[in-house]
Design a protein around this motif. Structure first.
Motif, PDB file in Angstrom:
ATOM      1  N   ASN A 531      18.745 -70.446 -13.029  1.00 40.84           N
ATOM      2  CA  ASN A 531      17.438 -71.097 -13.073  1.00 40.84           C
ATOM      3  C   ASN A 531      17.199 -71.902 -11.785  1.00 40.84           C
ATOM      4  N   MET A 532      17.026 -71.187 -10.692  1.00 43.36           N
ATOM      5  CA  MET A 532      16.806 -71.805  -9.383  1.00 43.36           C
ATOM      6  C   MET A 532      15.325 -71.680  -9.031  1.00 43.36           C
ATOM      7  N   ARG A 533      14.669 -72.809  -8.820  1.00 40.79           N
ATOM      8  CA  ARG A 533      13.249 -72.793  -8.480  1.00 40.79           C
ATOM      9  C   ARG A 533      13.051 -72.194  -7.088  1.00 40.79           C
ATOM     10  N   GLU A 534      11.841 -71.767  -6.827  1.00 41.69           N
ATOM     11  CA  GLU A 534      11.530 -71.165  -5.535  1.00 41.69           C
ATOM     12  C   GLU A 534      11.837 -72.150  -4.402  1.00 41.69           C
ATOM     13  N   GLY A 535      12.566 -71.663  -3.407  1.00 43.18           N
ATOM     14  CA  GLY A 535      12.897 -72.476  -2.248  1.00 43.18           C
ATOM     15  C   GLY A 535      14.279 -73.088  -2.272  1.00 43.18           C
ATOM     16  N   THR A 567      10.600 -56.346  -4.426  1.00 40.40           N
ATOM     17  CA  THR A 567      11.725 -57.265  -4.644  1.00 40.40           C
ATOM     18  C   THR A 567      12.421 -57.574  -3.324  1.00 40.40           C
ATOM     19  N   ASN A 568      12.465 -58.846  -2.953  1.00 37.09           N
ATOM     20  CA  ASN A 568      13.250 -59.274  -1.792  1.00 37.09           C
ATOM     21  C   ASN A 568      14.702 -59.471  -2.226  1.00 37.09           C
ATOM     22  N   TYR A 569      15.633 -59.051  -1.379  1.00 40.07           N
ATOM     23  CA  TYR A 569      17.042 -59.097  -1.772  1.00 40.07           C
ATOM     24  C   TYR A 569      17.930 -59.101  -0.536  1.00 40.07           C
ATOM     25  N   VAL A 570      19.204 -59.421  -0.754  1.00 39.49           N
ATOM     26  CA  VAL A 570      20.260 -59.256   0.251  1.00 39.49           C
ATOM     27  C   VAL A 570      21.422 -58.554  -0.435  1.00 39.49           C
ATOM     28  N   LYS A 586      12.761 -65.543  -1.984  1.00 37.63           N
ATOM     29  CA  LYS A 586      11.471 -65.998  -1.456  1.00 37.63           C
ATOM     30  C   LYS A 586      11.073 -65.188  -0.230  1.00 37.63           C
ATOM     31  N   TYR A 587       9.775 -64.995  -0.087  1.00 37.20           N
ATOM     32  CA  TYR A 587       9.214 -64.258   1.039  1.00 37.20           C
ATOM     33  C   TYR A 587       9.696 -64.834   2.375  1.00 37.20           C
ATOM     34  N   ASN A 588      10.179 -63.958   3.249  1.00 34.58           N
ATOM     35  CA  ASN A 588      10.534 -64.297   4.626  1.00 34.58           C
ATOM     36  C   ASN A 588      11.563 -65.434   4.702  1.00 34.58           C
ATOM     37  N   ALA A 605      19.679 -67.232   2.044  1.00 34.90           N
ATOM     38  CA  ALA A 605      18.253 -67.075   1.713  1.00 34.90           C
ATOM     39  C   ALA A 605      17.834 -68.218   0.801  1.00 34.90           C
ATOM     40  N   GLN A 606      16.575 -68.136   0.328  1.00 34.22           N
ATOM     41  CA  GLN A 606      16.065 -69.071  -0.666  1.00 34.22           C
ATOM     42  C   GLN A 606      15.647 -68.293  -1.911  1.00 34.22           C
ATOM     43  N   SER A 607      15.845 -68.911  -3.062  1.00 35.58           N
ATOM     44  CA  SER A 607      15.458 -68.272  -4.318  1.00 35.58           C
ATOM     45  C   SER A 607      13.940 -68.158  -4.404  1.00 35.58           C
ATOM     46  N   GLY A 608      13.486 -67.222  -5.254  1.00 30.12           N
ATOM     47  CA  GLY A 608      12.045 -67.001  -5.372  1.00 30.12           C
ATOM     48  C   GLY A 608      11.694 -66.281  -6.658  1.00 30.12           C
TER      49      GLY A 608
END
Length: 674
Positions: A531-535, A567-570, A586-588, A605-608
């Motif tokens: 449960n990680m908020r965006e960013g 879907t953005n991913y690594v 998160k985008y970019n 990265a950051q969660s999104g």
């Protein structure tokens, strides 16, 4: 730009269809066609559309590709061919087909009267066949380019074996229209729980366990053997642990192993056979290694193989049967290859197949039974297909099934037992369903279960044993008693991973492993949602190399359709056959590039909330350890689904996890501090 490829205006499908059908069918087709057009427009409007078309087709006409993209991206669909509804007999078993000679898509009557989403998929597949004639004029892309086109448009994940199957499949066939045969490219449609010596079909669903008995020539009507859910968070299997000749139901959970005995007509009430969890970091199995007729519990860890014998009412204390770890890079199995009634340990590596015989109290020193690699691109098994009491080596490839017989001391030279591939879309296995002592080949597809009997020298022609699809949301078995560890790549070692967020941070698990929400299939069953908020910062759980990523989406979906595109991913390769995927980013926000080496706990990265997410607002981190793709295109998969592979068990070494879950596996709805 004028479209010289498609000069004739396209009629509606009603104008093209000479067959009267029910209004319901008309409505279904219109809904499906509208959906297919929408998916096409979205796909071809993507900045990577040309690259994706080149991945699917032998793209020899770049100008045609540009016209297709420019027209379809703005909703001009003049390239859609005529459509005709055909009775099922005339379709020769196909659901849909495309003929270049008539520029027509033919659809089976039963398909058009059914589910609009299934019809939409078939339409996209046949449009793929049509587009191949435009983008590769005068040629035909090898394999079933229509199926591959459909999968990429809809963002369906493809494993490497599945991709190989599609790219080598023969998609040609014929349909009969007005007594004329027309060539087309088309979309085609063991465990003995009763004690009678024949392996039965078993499925586990959310509402219980179901059995279809084998009578030697078909699977009989469905019977419900358990009225409540029964599956293990670590694994589920079926094997005769009581020694009465009937396979029992076994579930392995974190707090112990549970058994429901078979009485030949149902599974009896639950019994707890171990007081603590019993699972291996490299796999868990149930097979008779002692030769007393009762299947024993087997776990494989890094330091050795351990056994808990069955006495018919419980599993006895732990015994160590090898002094060192014994697992194969291509798979690990337990089966009686020597014919003495005791299951032996078998591993397949890149240089051959090795066996450690059971003497009833330990596994003997290692023997090399095959000097060259032997495993199947679509599956590997060990079962007695010859009826001599010794399990043989079986490899399933796209071009057929291969057998290496056991003579009790080695596996003999390779034999080809089928001339074509035999692979199920829902499940595959080998078990004696006929009761003659020889394991038969069994596959489960959407339209039914098929069997190819063994005559001891080959698998006989295909027989359909159920008239409808038969598979379970929690598992399907046909004589396969392994719980985990039988996949072509072993699960990763436990303890090498740390939580995917910075030290000192605390987040809740909103979905854990093996749930009935969305973590239940082979792609997601060992995944977590945090449960990680965006960013919020996402870090690497383990060091490795970035082999694929995408960060160009700022879109949240409320449907699975198109998930891969948005879907953005690594994806980070750990170098041992496993990788970790971090999704919905998160985008970019992705920091590394493809090819960069990453250290454990390094921010990536950051969660999104990109792609398909559940809930509102939906932002979270989806994380899983999985098999590393056997092929990664230069620059990675980008926003296609090829990076998503079979998920694997893993655990975390953080004290904040181990203090709550001694096995290192976080569970819902707990909070965990890194």
């Amino acid at each position: 730009m004028s479209n010289f490829l498609f000069p004739e205006p396209q009629q509606s499908w009603e104008d093209n269809n000479p067959i009267n059908i029910l209004p319901l069918s008309s409505n279904v087709l219109n809904i499906a066609l509208t959906g297919a057009k929408s998916e096409l427009q979205k796909f071809l409007a993507s900045p990577t559309a040309l690259e994706k078309l080149d991945q699917v087709f032998d793209l020899t006409d770049q100008n045609a590709a540009h016209i297709l993209i420019e027209n379809s991206a703005v909703g001009i669909f003049e390239q859609i061919p005529h459509m005709q509804i055909v009775n099922d007999a005339g379709m020769n078993g196909a659901q849909g087909a495309f003929s270049e000679a008539t520029n027509t898509i033919y659809l089976s009557d039963s398909l058009v009267r059914g589910d609009s989403l299934k019809l939409q998929e078939v339409l996209l597949e046949e449009l793929g066949h049509k587009f191949d004639t435009l983008l590769n004029p005068g040629g035909d892309t090898p394999g079933d380019e229509g199926e591959l086109f459909k999968d990429i448009v809809l963002g369906f994940p493809l494993s490497q074996p599945e991709l190989l199957r599609i790219q080598t499949e023969n998609d040609f066939g014929t349909v009969v229209i007005d007594n004329q045969v027309i060539s087309v490219e088309q979309a085609q449609n063991s465990t003995d729980v009763t004690g009678d010596g024949k392996a039965d079909a078993i499925v586990a669903n959310n509402d219980g366990v179901y059995v279809r008995r084998s009578n030697g020539s078909k699977f009989l009507p469905n019977e419900k053997w358990i009225d409540i859910p029964f599956w293990g968070s670590i694994g589920t299997g079926f094997a005769d642990v009581t020694g009465d000749g009937k396979a029992d139901a076994i579930a392995s959970n974190n707090d112990g192993v549970y058994v429901r005995r078979s009485d030949g007509s149902k599974f009896l009430p639950n019994e707890k056979w171990t007081d603590i969890g019993y699972s291996g970091t490299q796999g868990t199995w149930f097979a008779d290694v002692t030769g007393d007729g009762k299947a024993d519990a087997i776990v494989s860890n890094n330091d050795g193989v351990y056994i808990r014998r069955s006495d018919g009412s419980k599993f006895l204390p732990n015994e160590k049967w090898t002094e060192i770890g014994f697992l194969g890079t291509k798979g690990t199995w337990f089966a009686d290859v020597t014919g003495d009634g005791k299951a032996d340990a078998i591993v397949a590596n890149g240089d051959g197949v090795y066996v450690r015989r059971s003497n009833g109290s330990k596994f003997l020193p290692n023997e090399k039974w095959i000097d060259i690699p032997f495993w199947g691109t679509t599956g590997t098994w060990f079962a007695d297909v010859t009826g001599d009491g010794k399990a043989d080596a079986i490899a399933s490839n796209n071009d057929g099934i291969y057998i290496r017989r056991s003579d009790g001391n080695k596996f003999l030279p390779n034999e080809k037992w089928t001339d074509i591939g035999f692979l199920g879309s829902k499940a595959a296995g080998f078990g004696d369903v006929t009761g003659d002592g020889k394991a038969d080949a069994i596959v489960s597809n959407e339209d039914g279960v098929y069997v190819r009997r063994s005559n001891g020298n080959k698998f006989l022609p295909n027989e359909k044993w159920t008239d409808i699809g038969y598979w379970g949301s929690k598992g399907t078995w046909f004589g396969d008693v392994a719980l985990t560890g039988t996949s072509s790549t072993p699960p990763p070692p436990v303890g090498k991973y740390q939580l995917p967020y910075p030290d000192g941070k605390t987040y809740q698990v909103t979905q854990g492993n093996n749930t009935n929400v969305s973590h239940y299939d082979i792609w997601n069953r060992y995944a977590w949602d945090f449960n990680m908020r965006e960013g919020n910062t996402v870090v690497a759980t383990r060091g490795g190399k970035v082999i694929s990523l995408y960060e160009g989406s700022n879109t949240t979906l409320n449907s699975i359709t198109g998930w891969a595109t948005y879907t953005n991913y690594v994806l980070i390769d750990h170098g041992d056959g496993t990788s970790a995927v971090y999704a919905h980013l998160k985008y970019n926000s992705v920091l590394p590039n493809v090819g960069d080496n990453i250290s454990q706990n390094q921010p990536i990265a950051q969660s999104g909330k990109t792609g398909y997410v559940l809930g509102n607002p939906g932002d979270h981190l989806h994380y899983s350890v999985q098999m590393t793709p056997s092929y990664v295109p230069p620059g990675g998969f980008k926003n296609t689904g090829g990076y998503w592979q079979e998920s694997l068990p893993s655990s975390f070494s953080d004290p904040g996890v181990l203090s709550k879950n001694s096995n290192g596996v976080p569970t819902y709805p707990n909070n965990y501090t890194s």
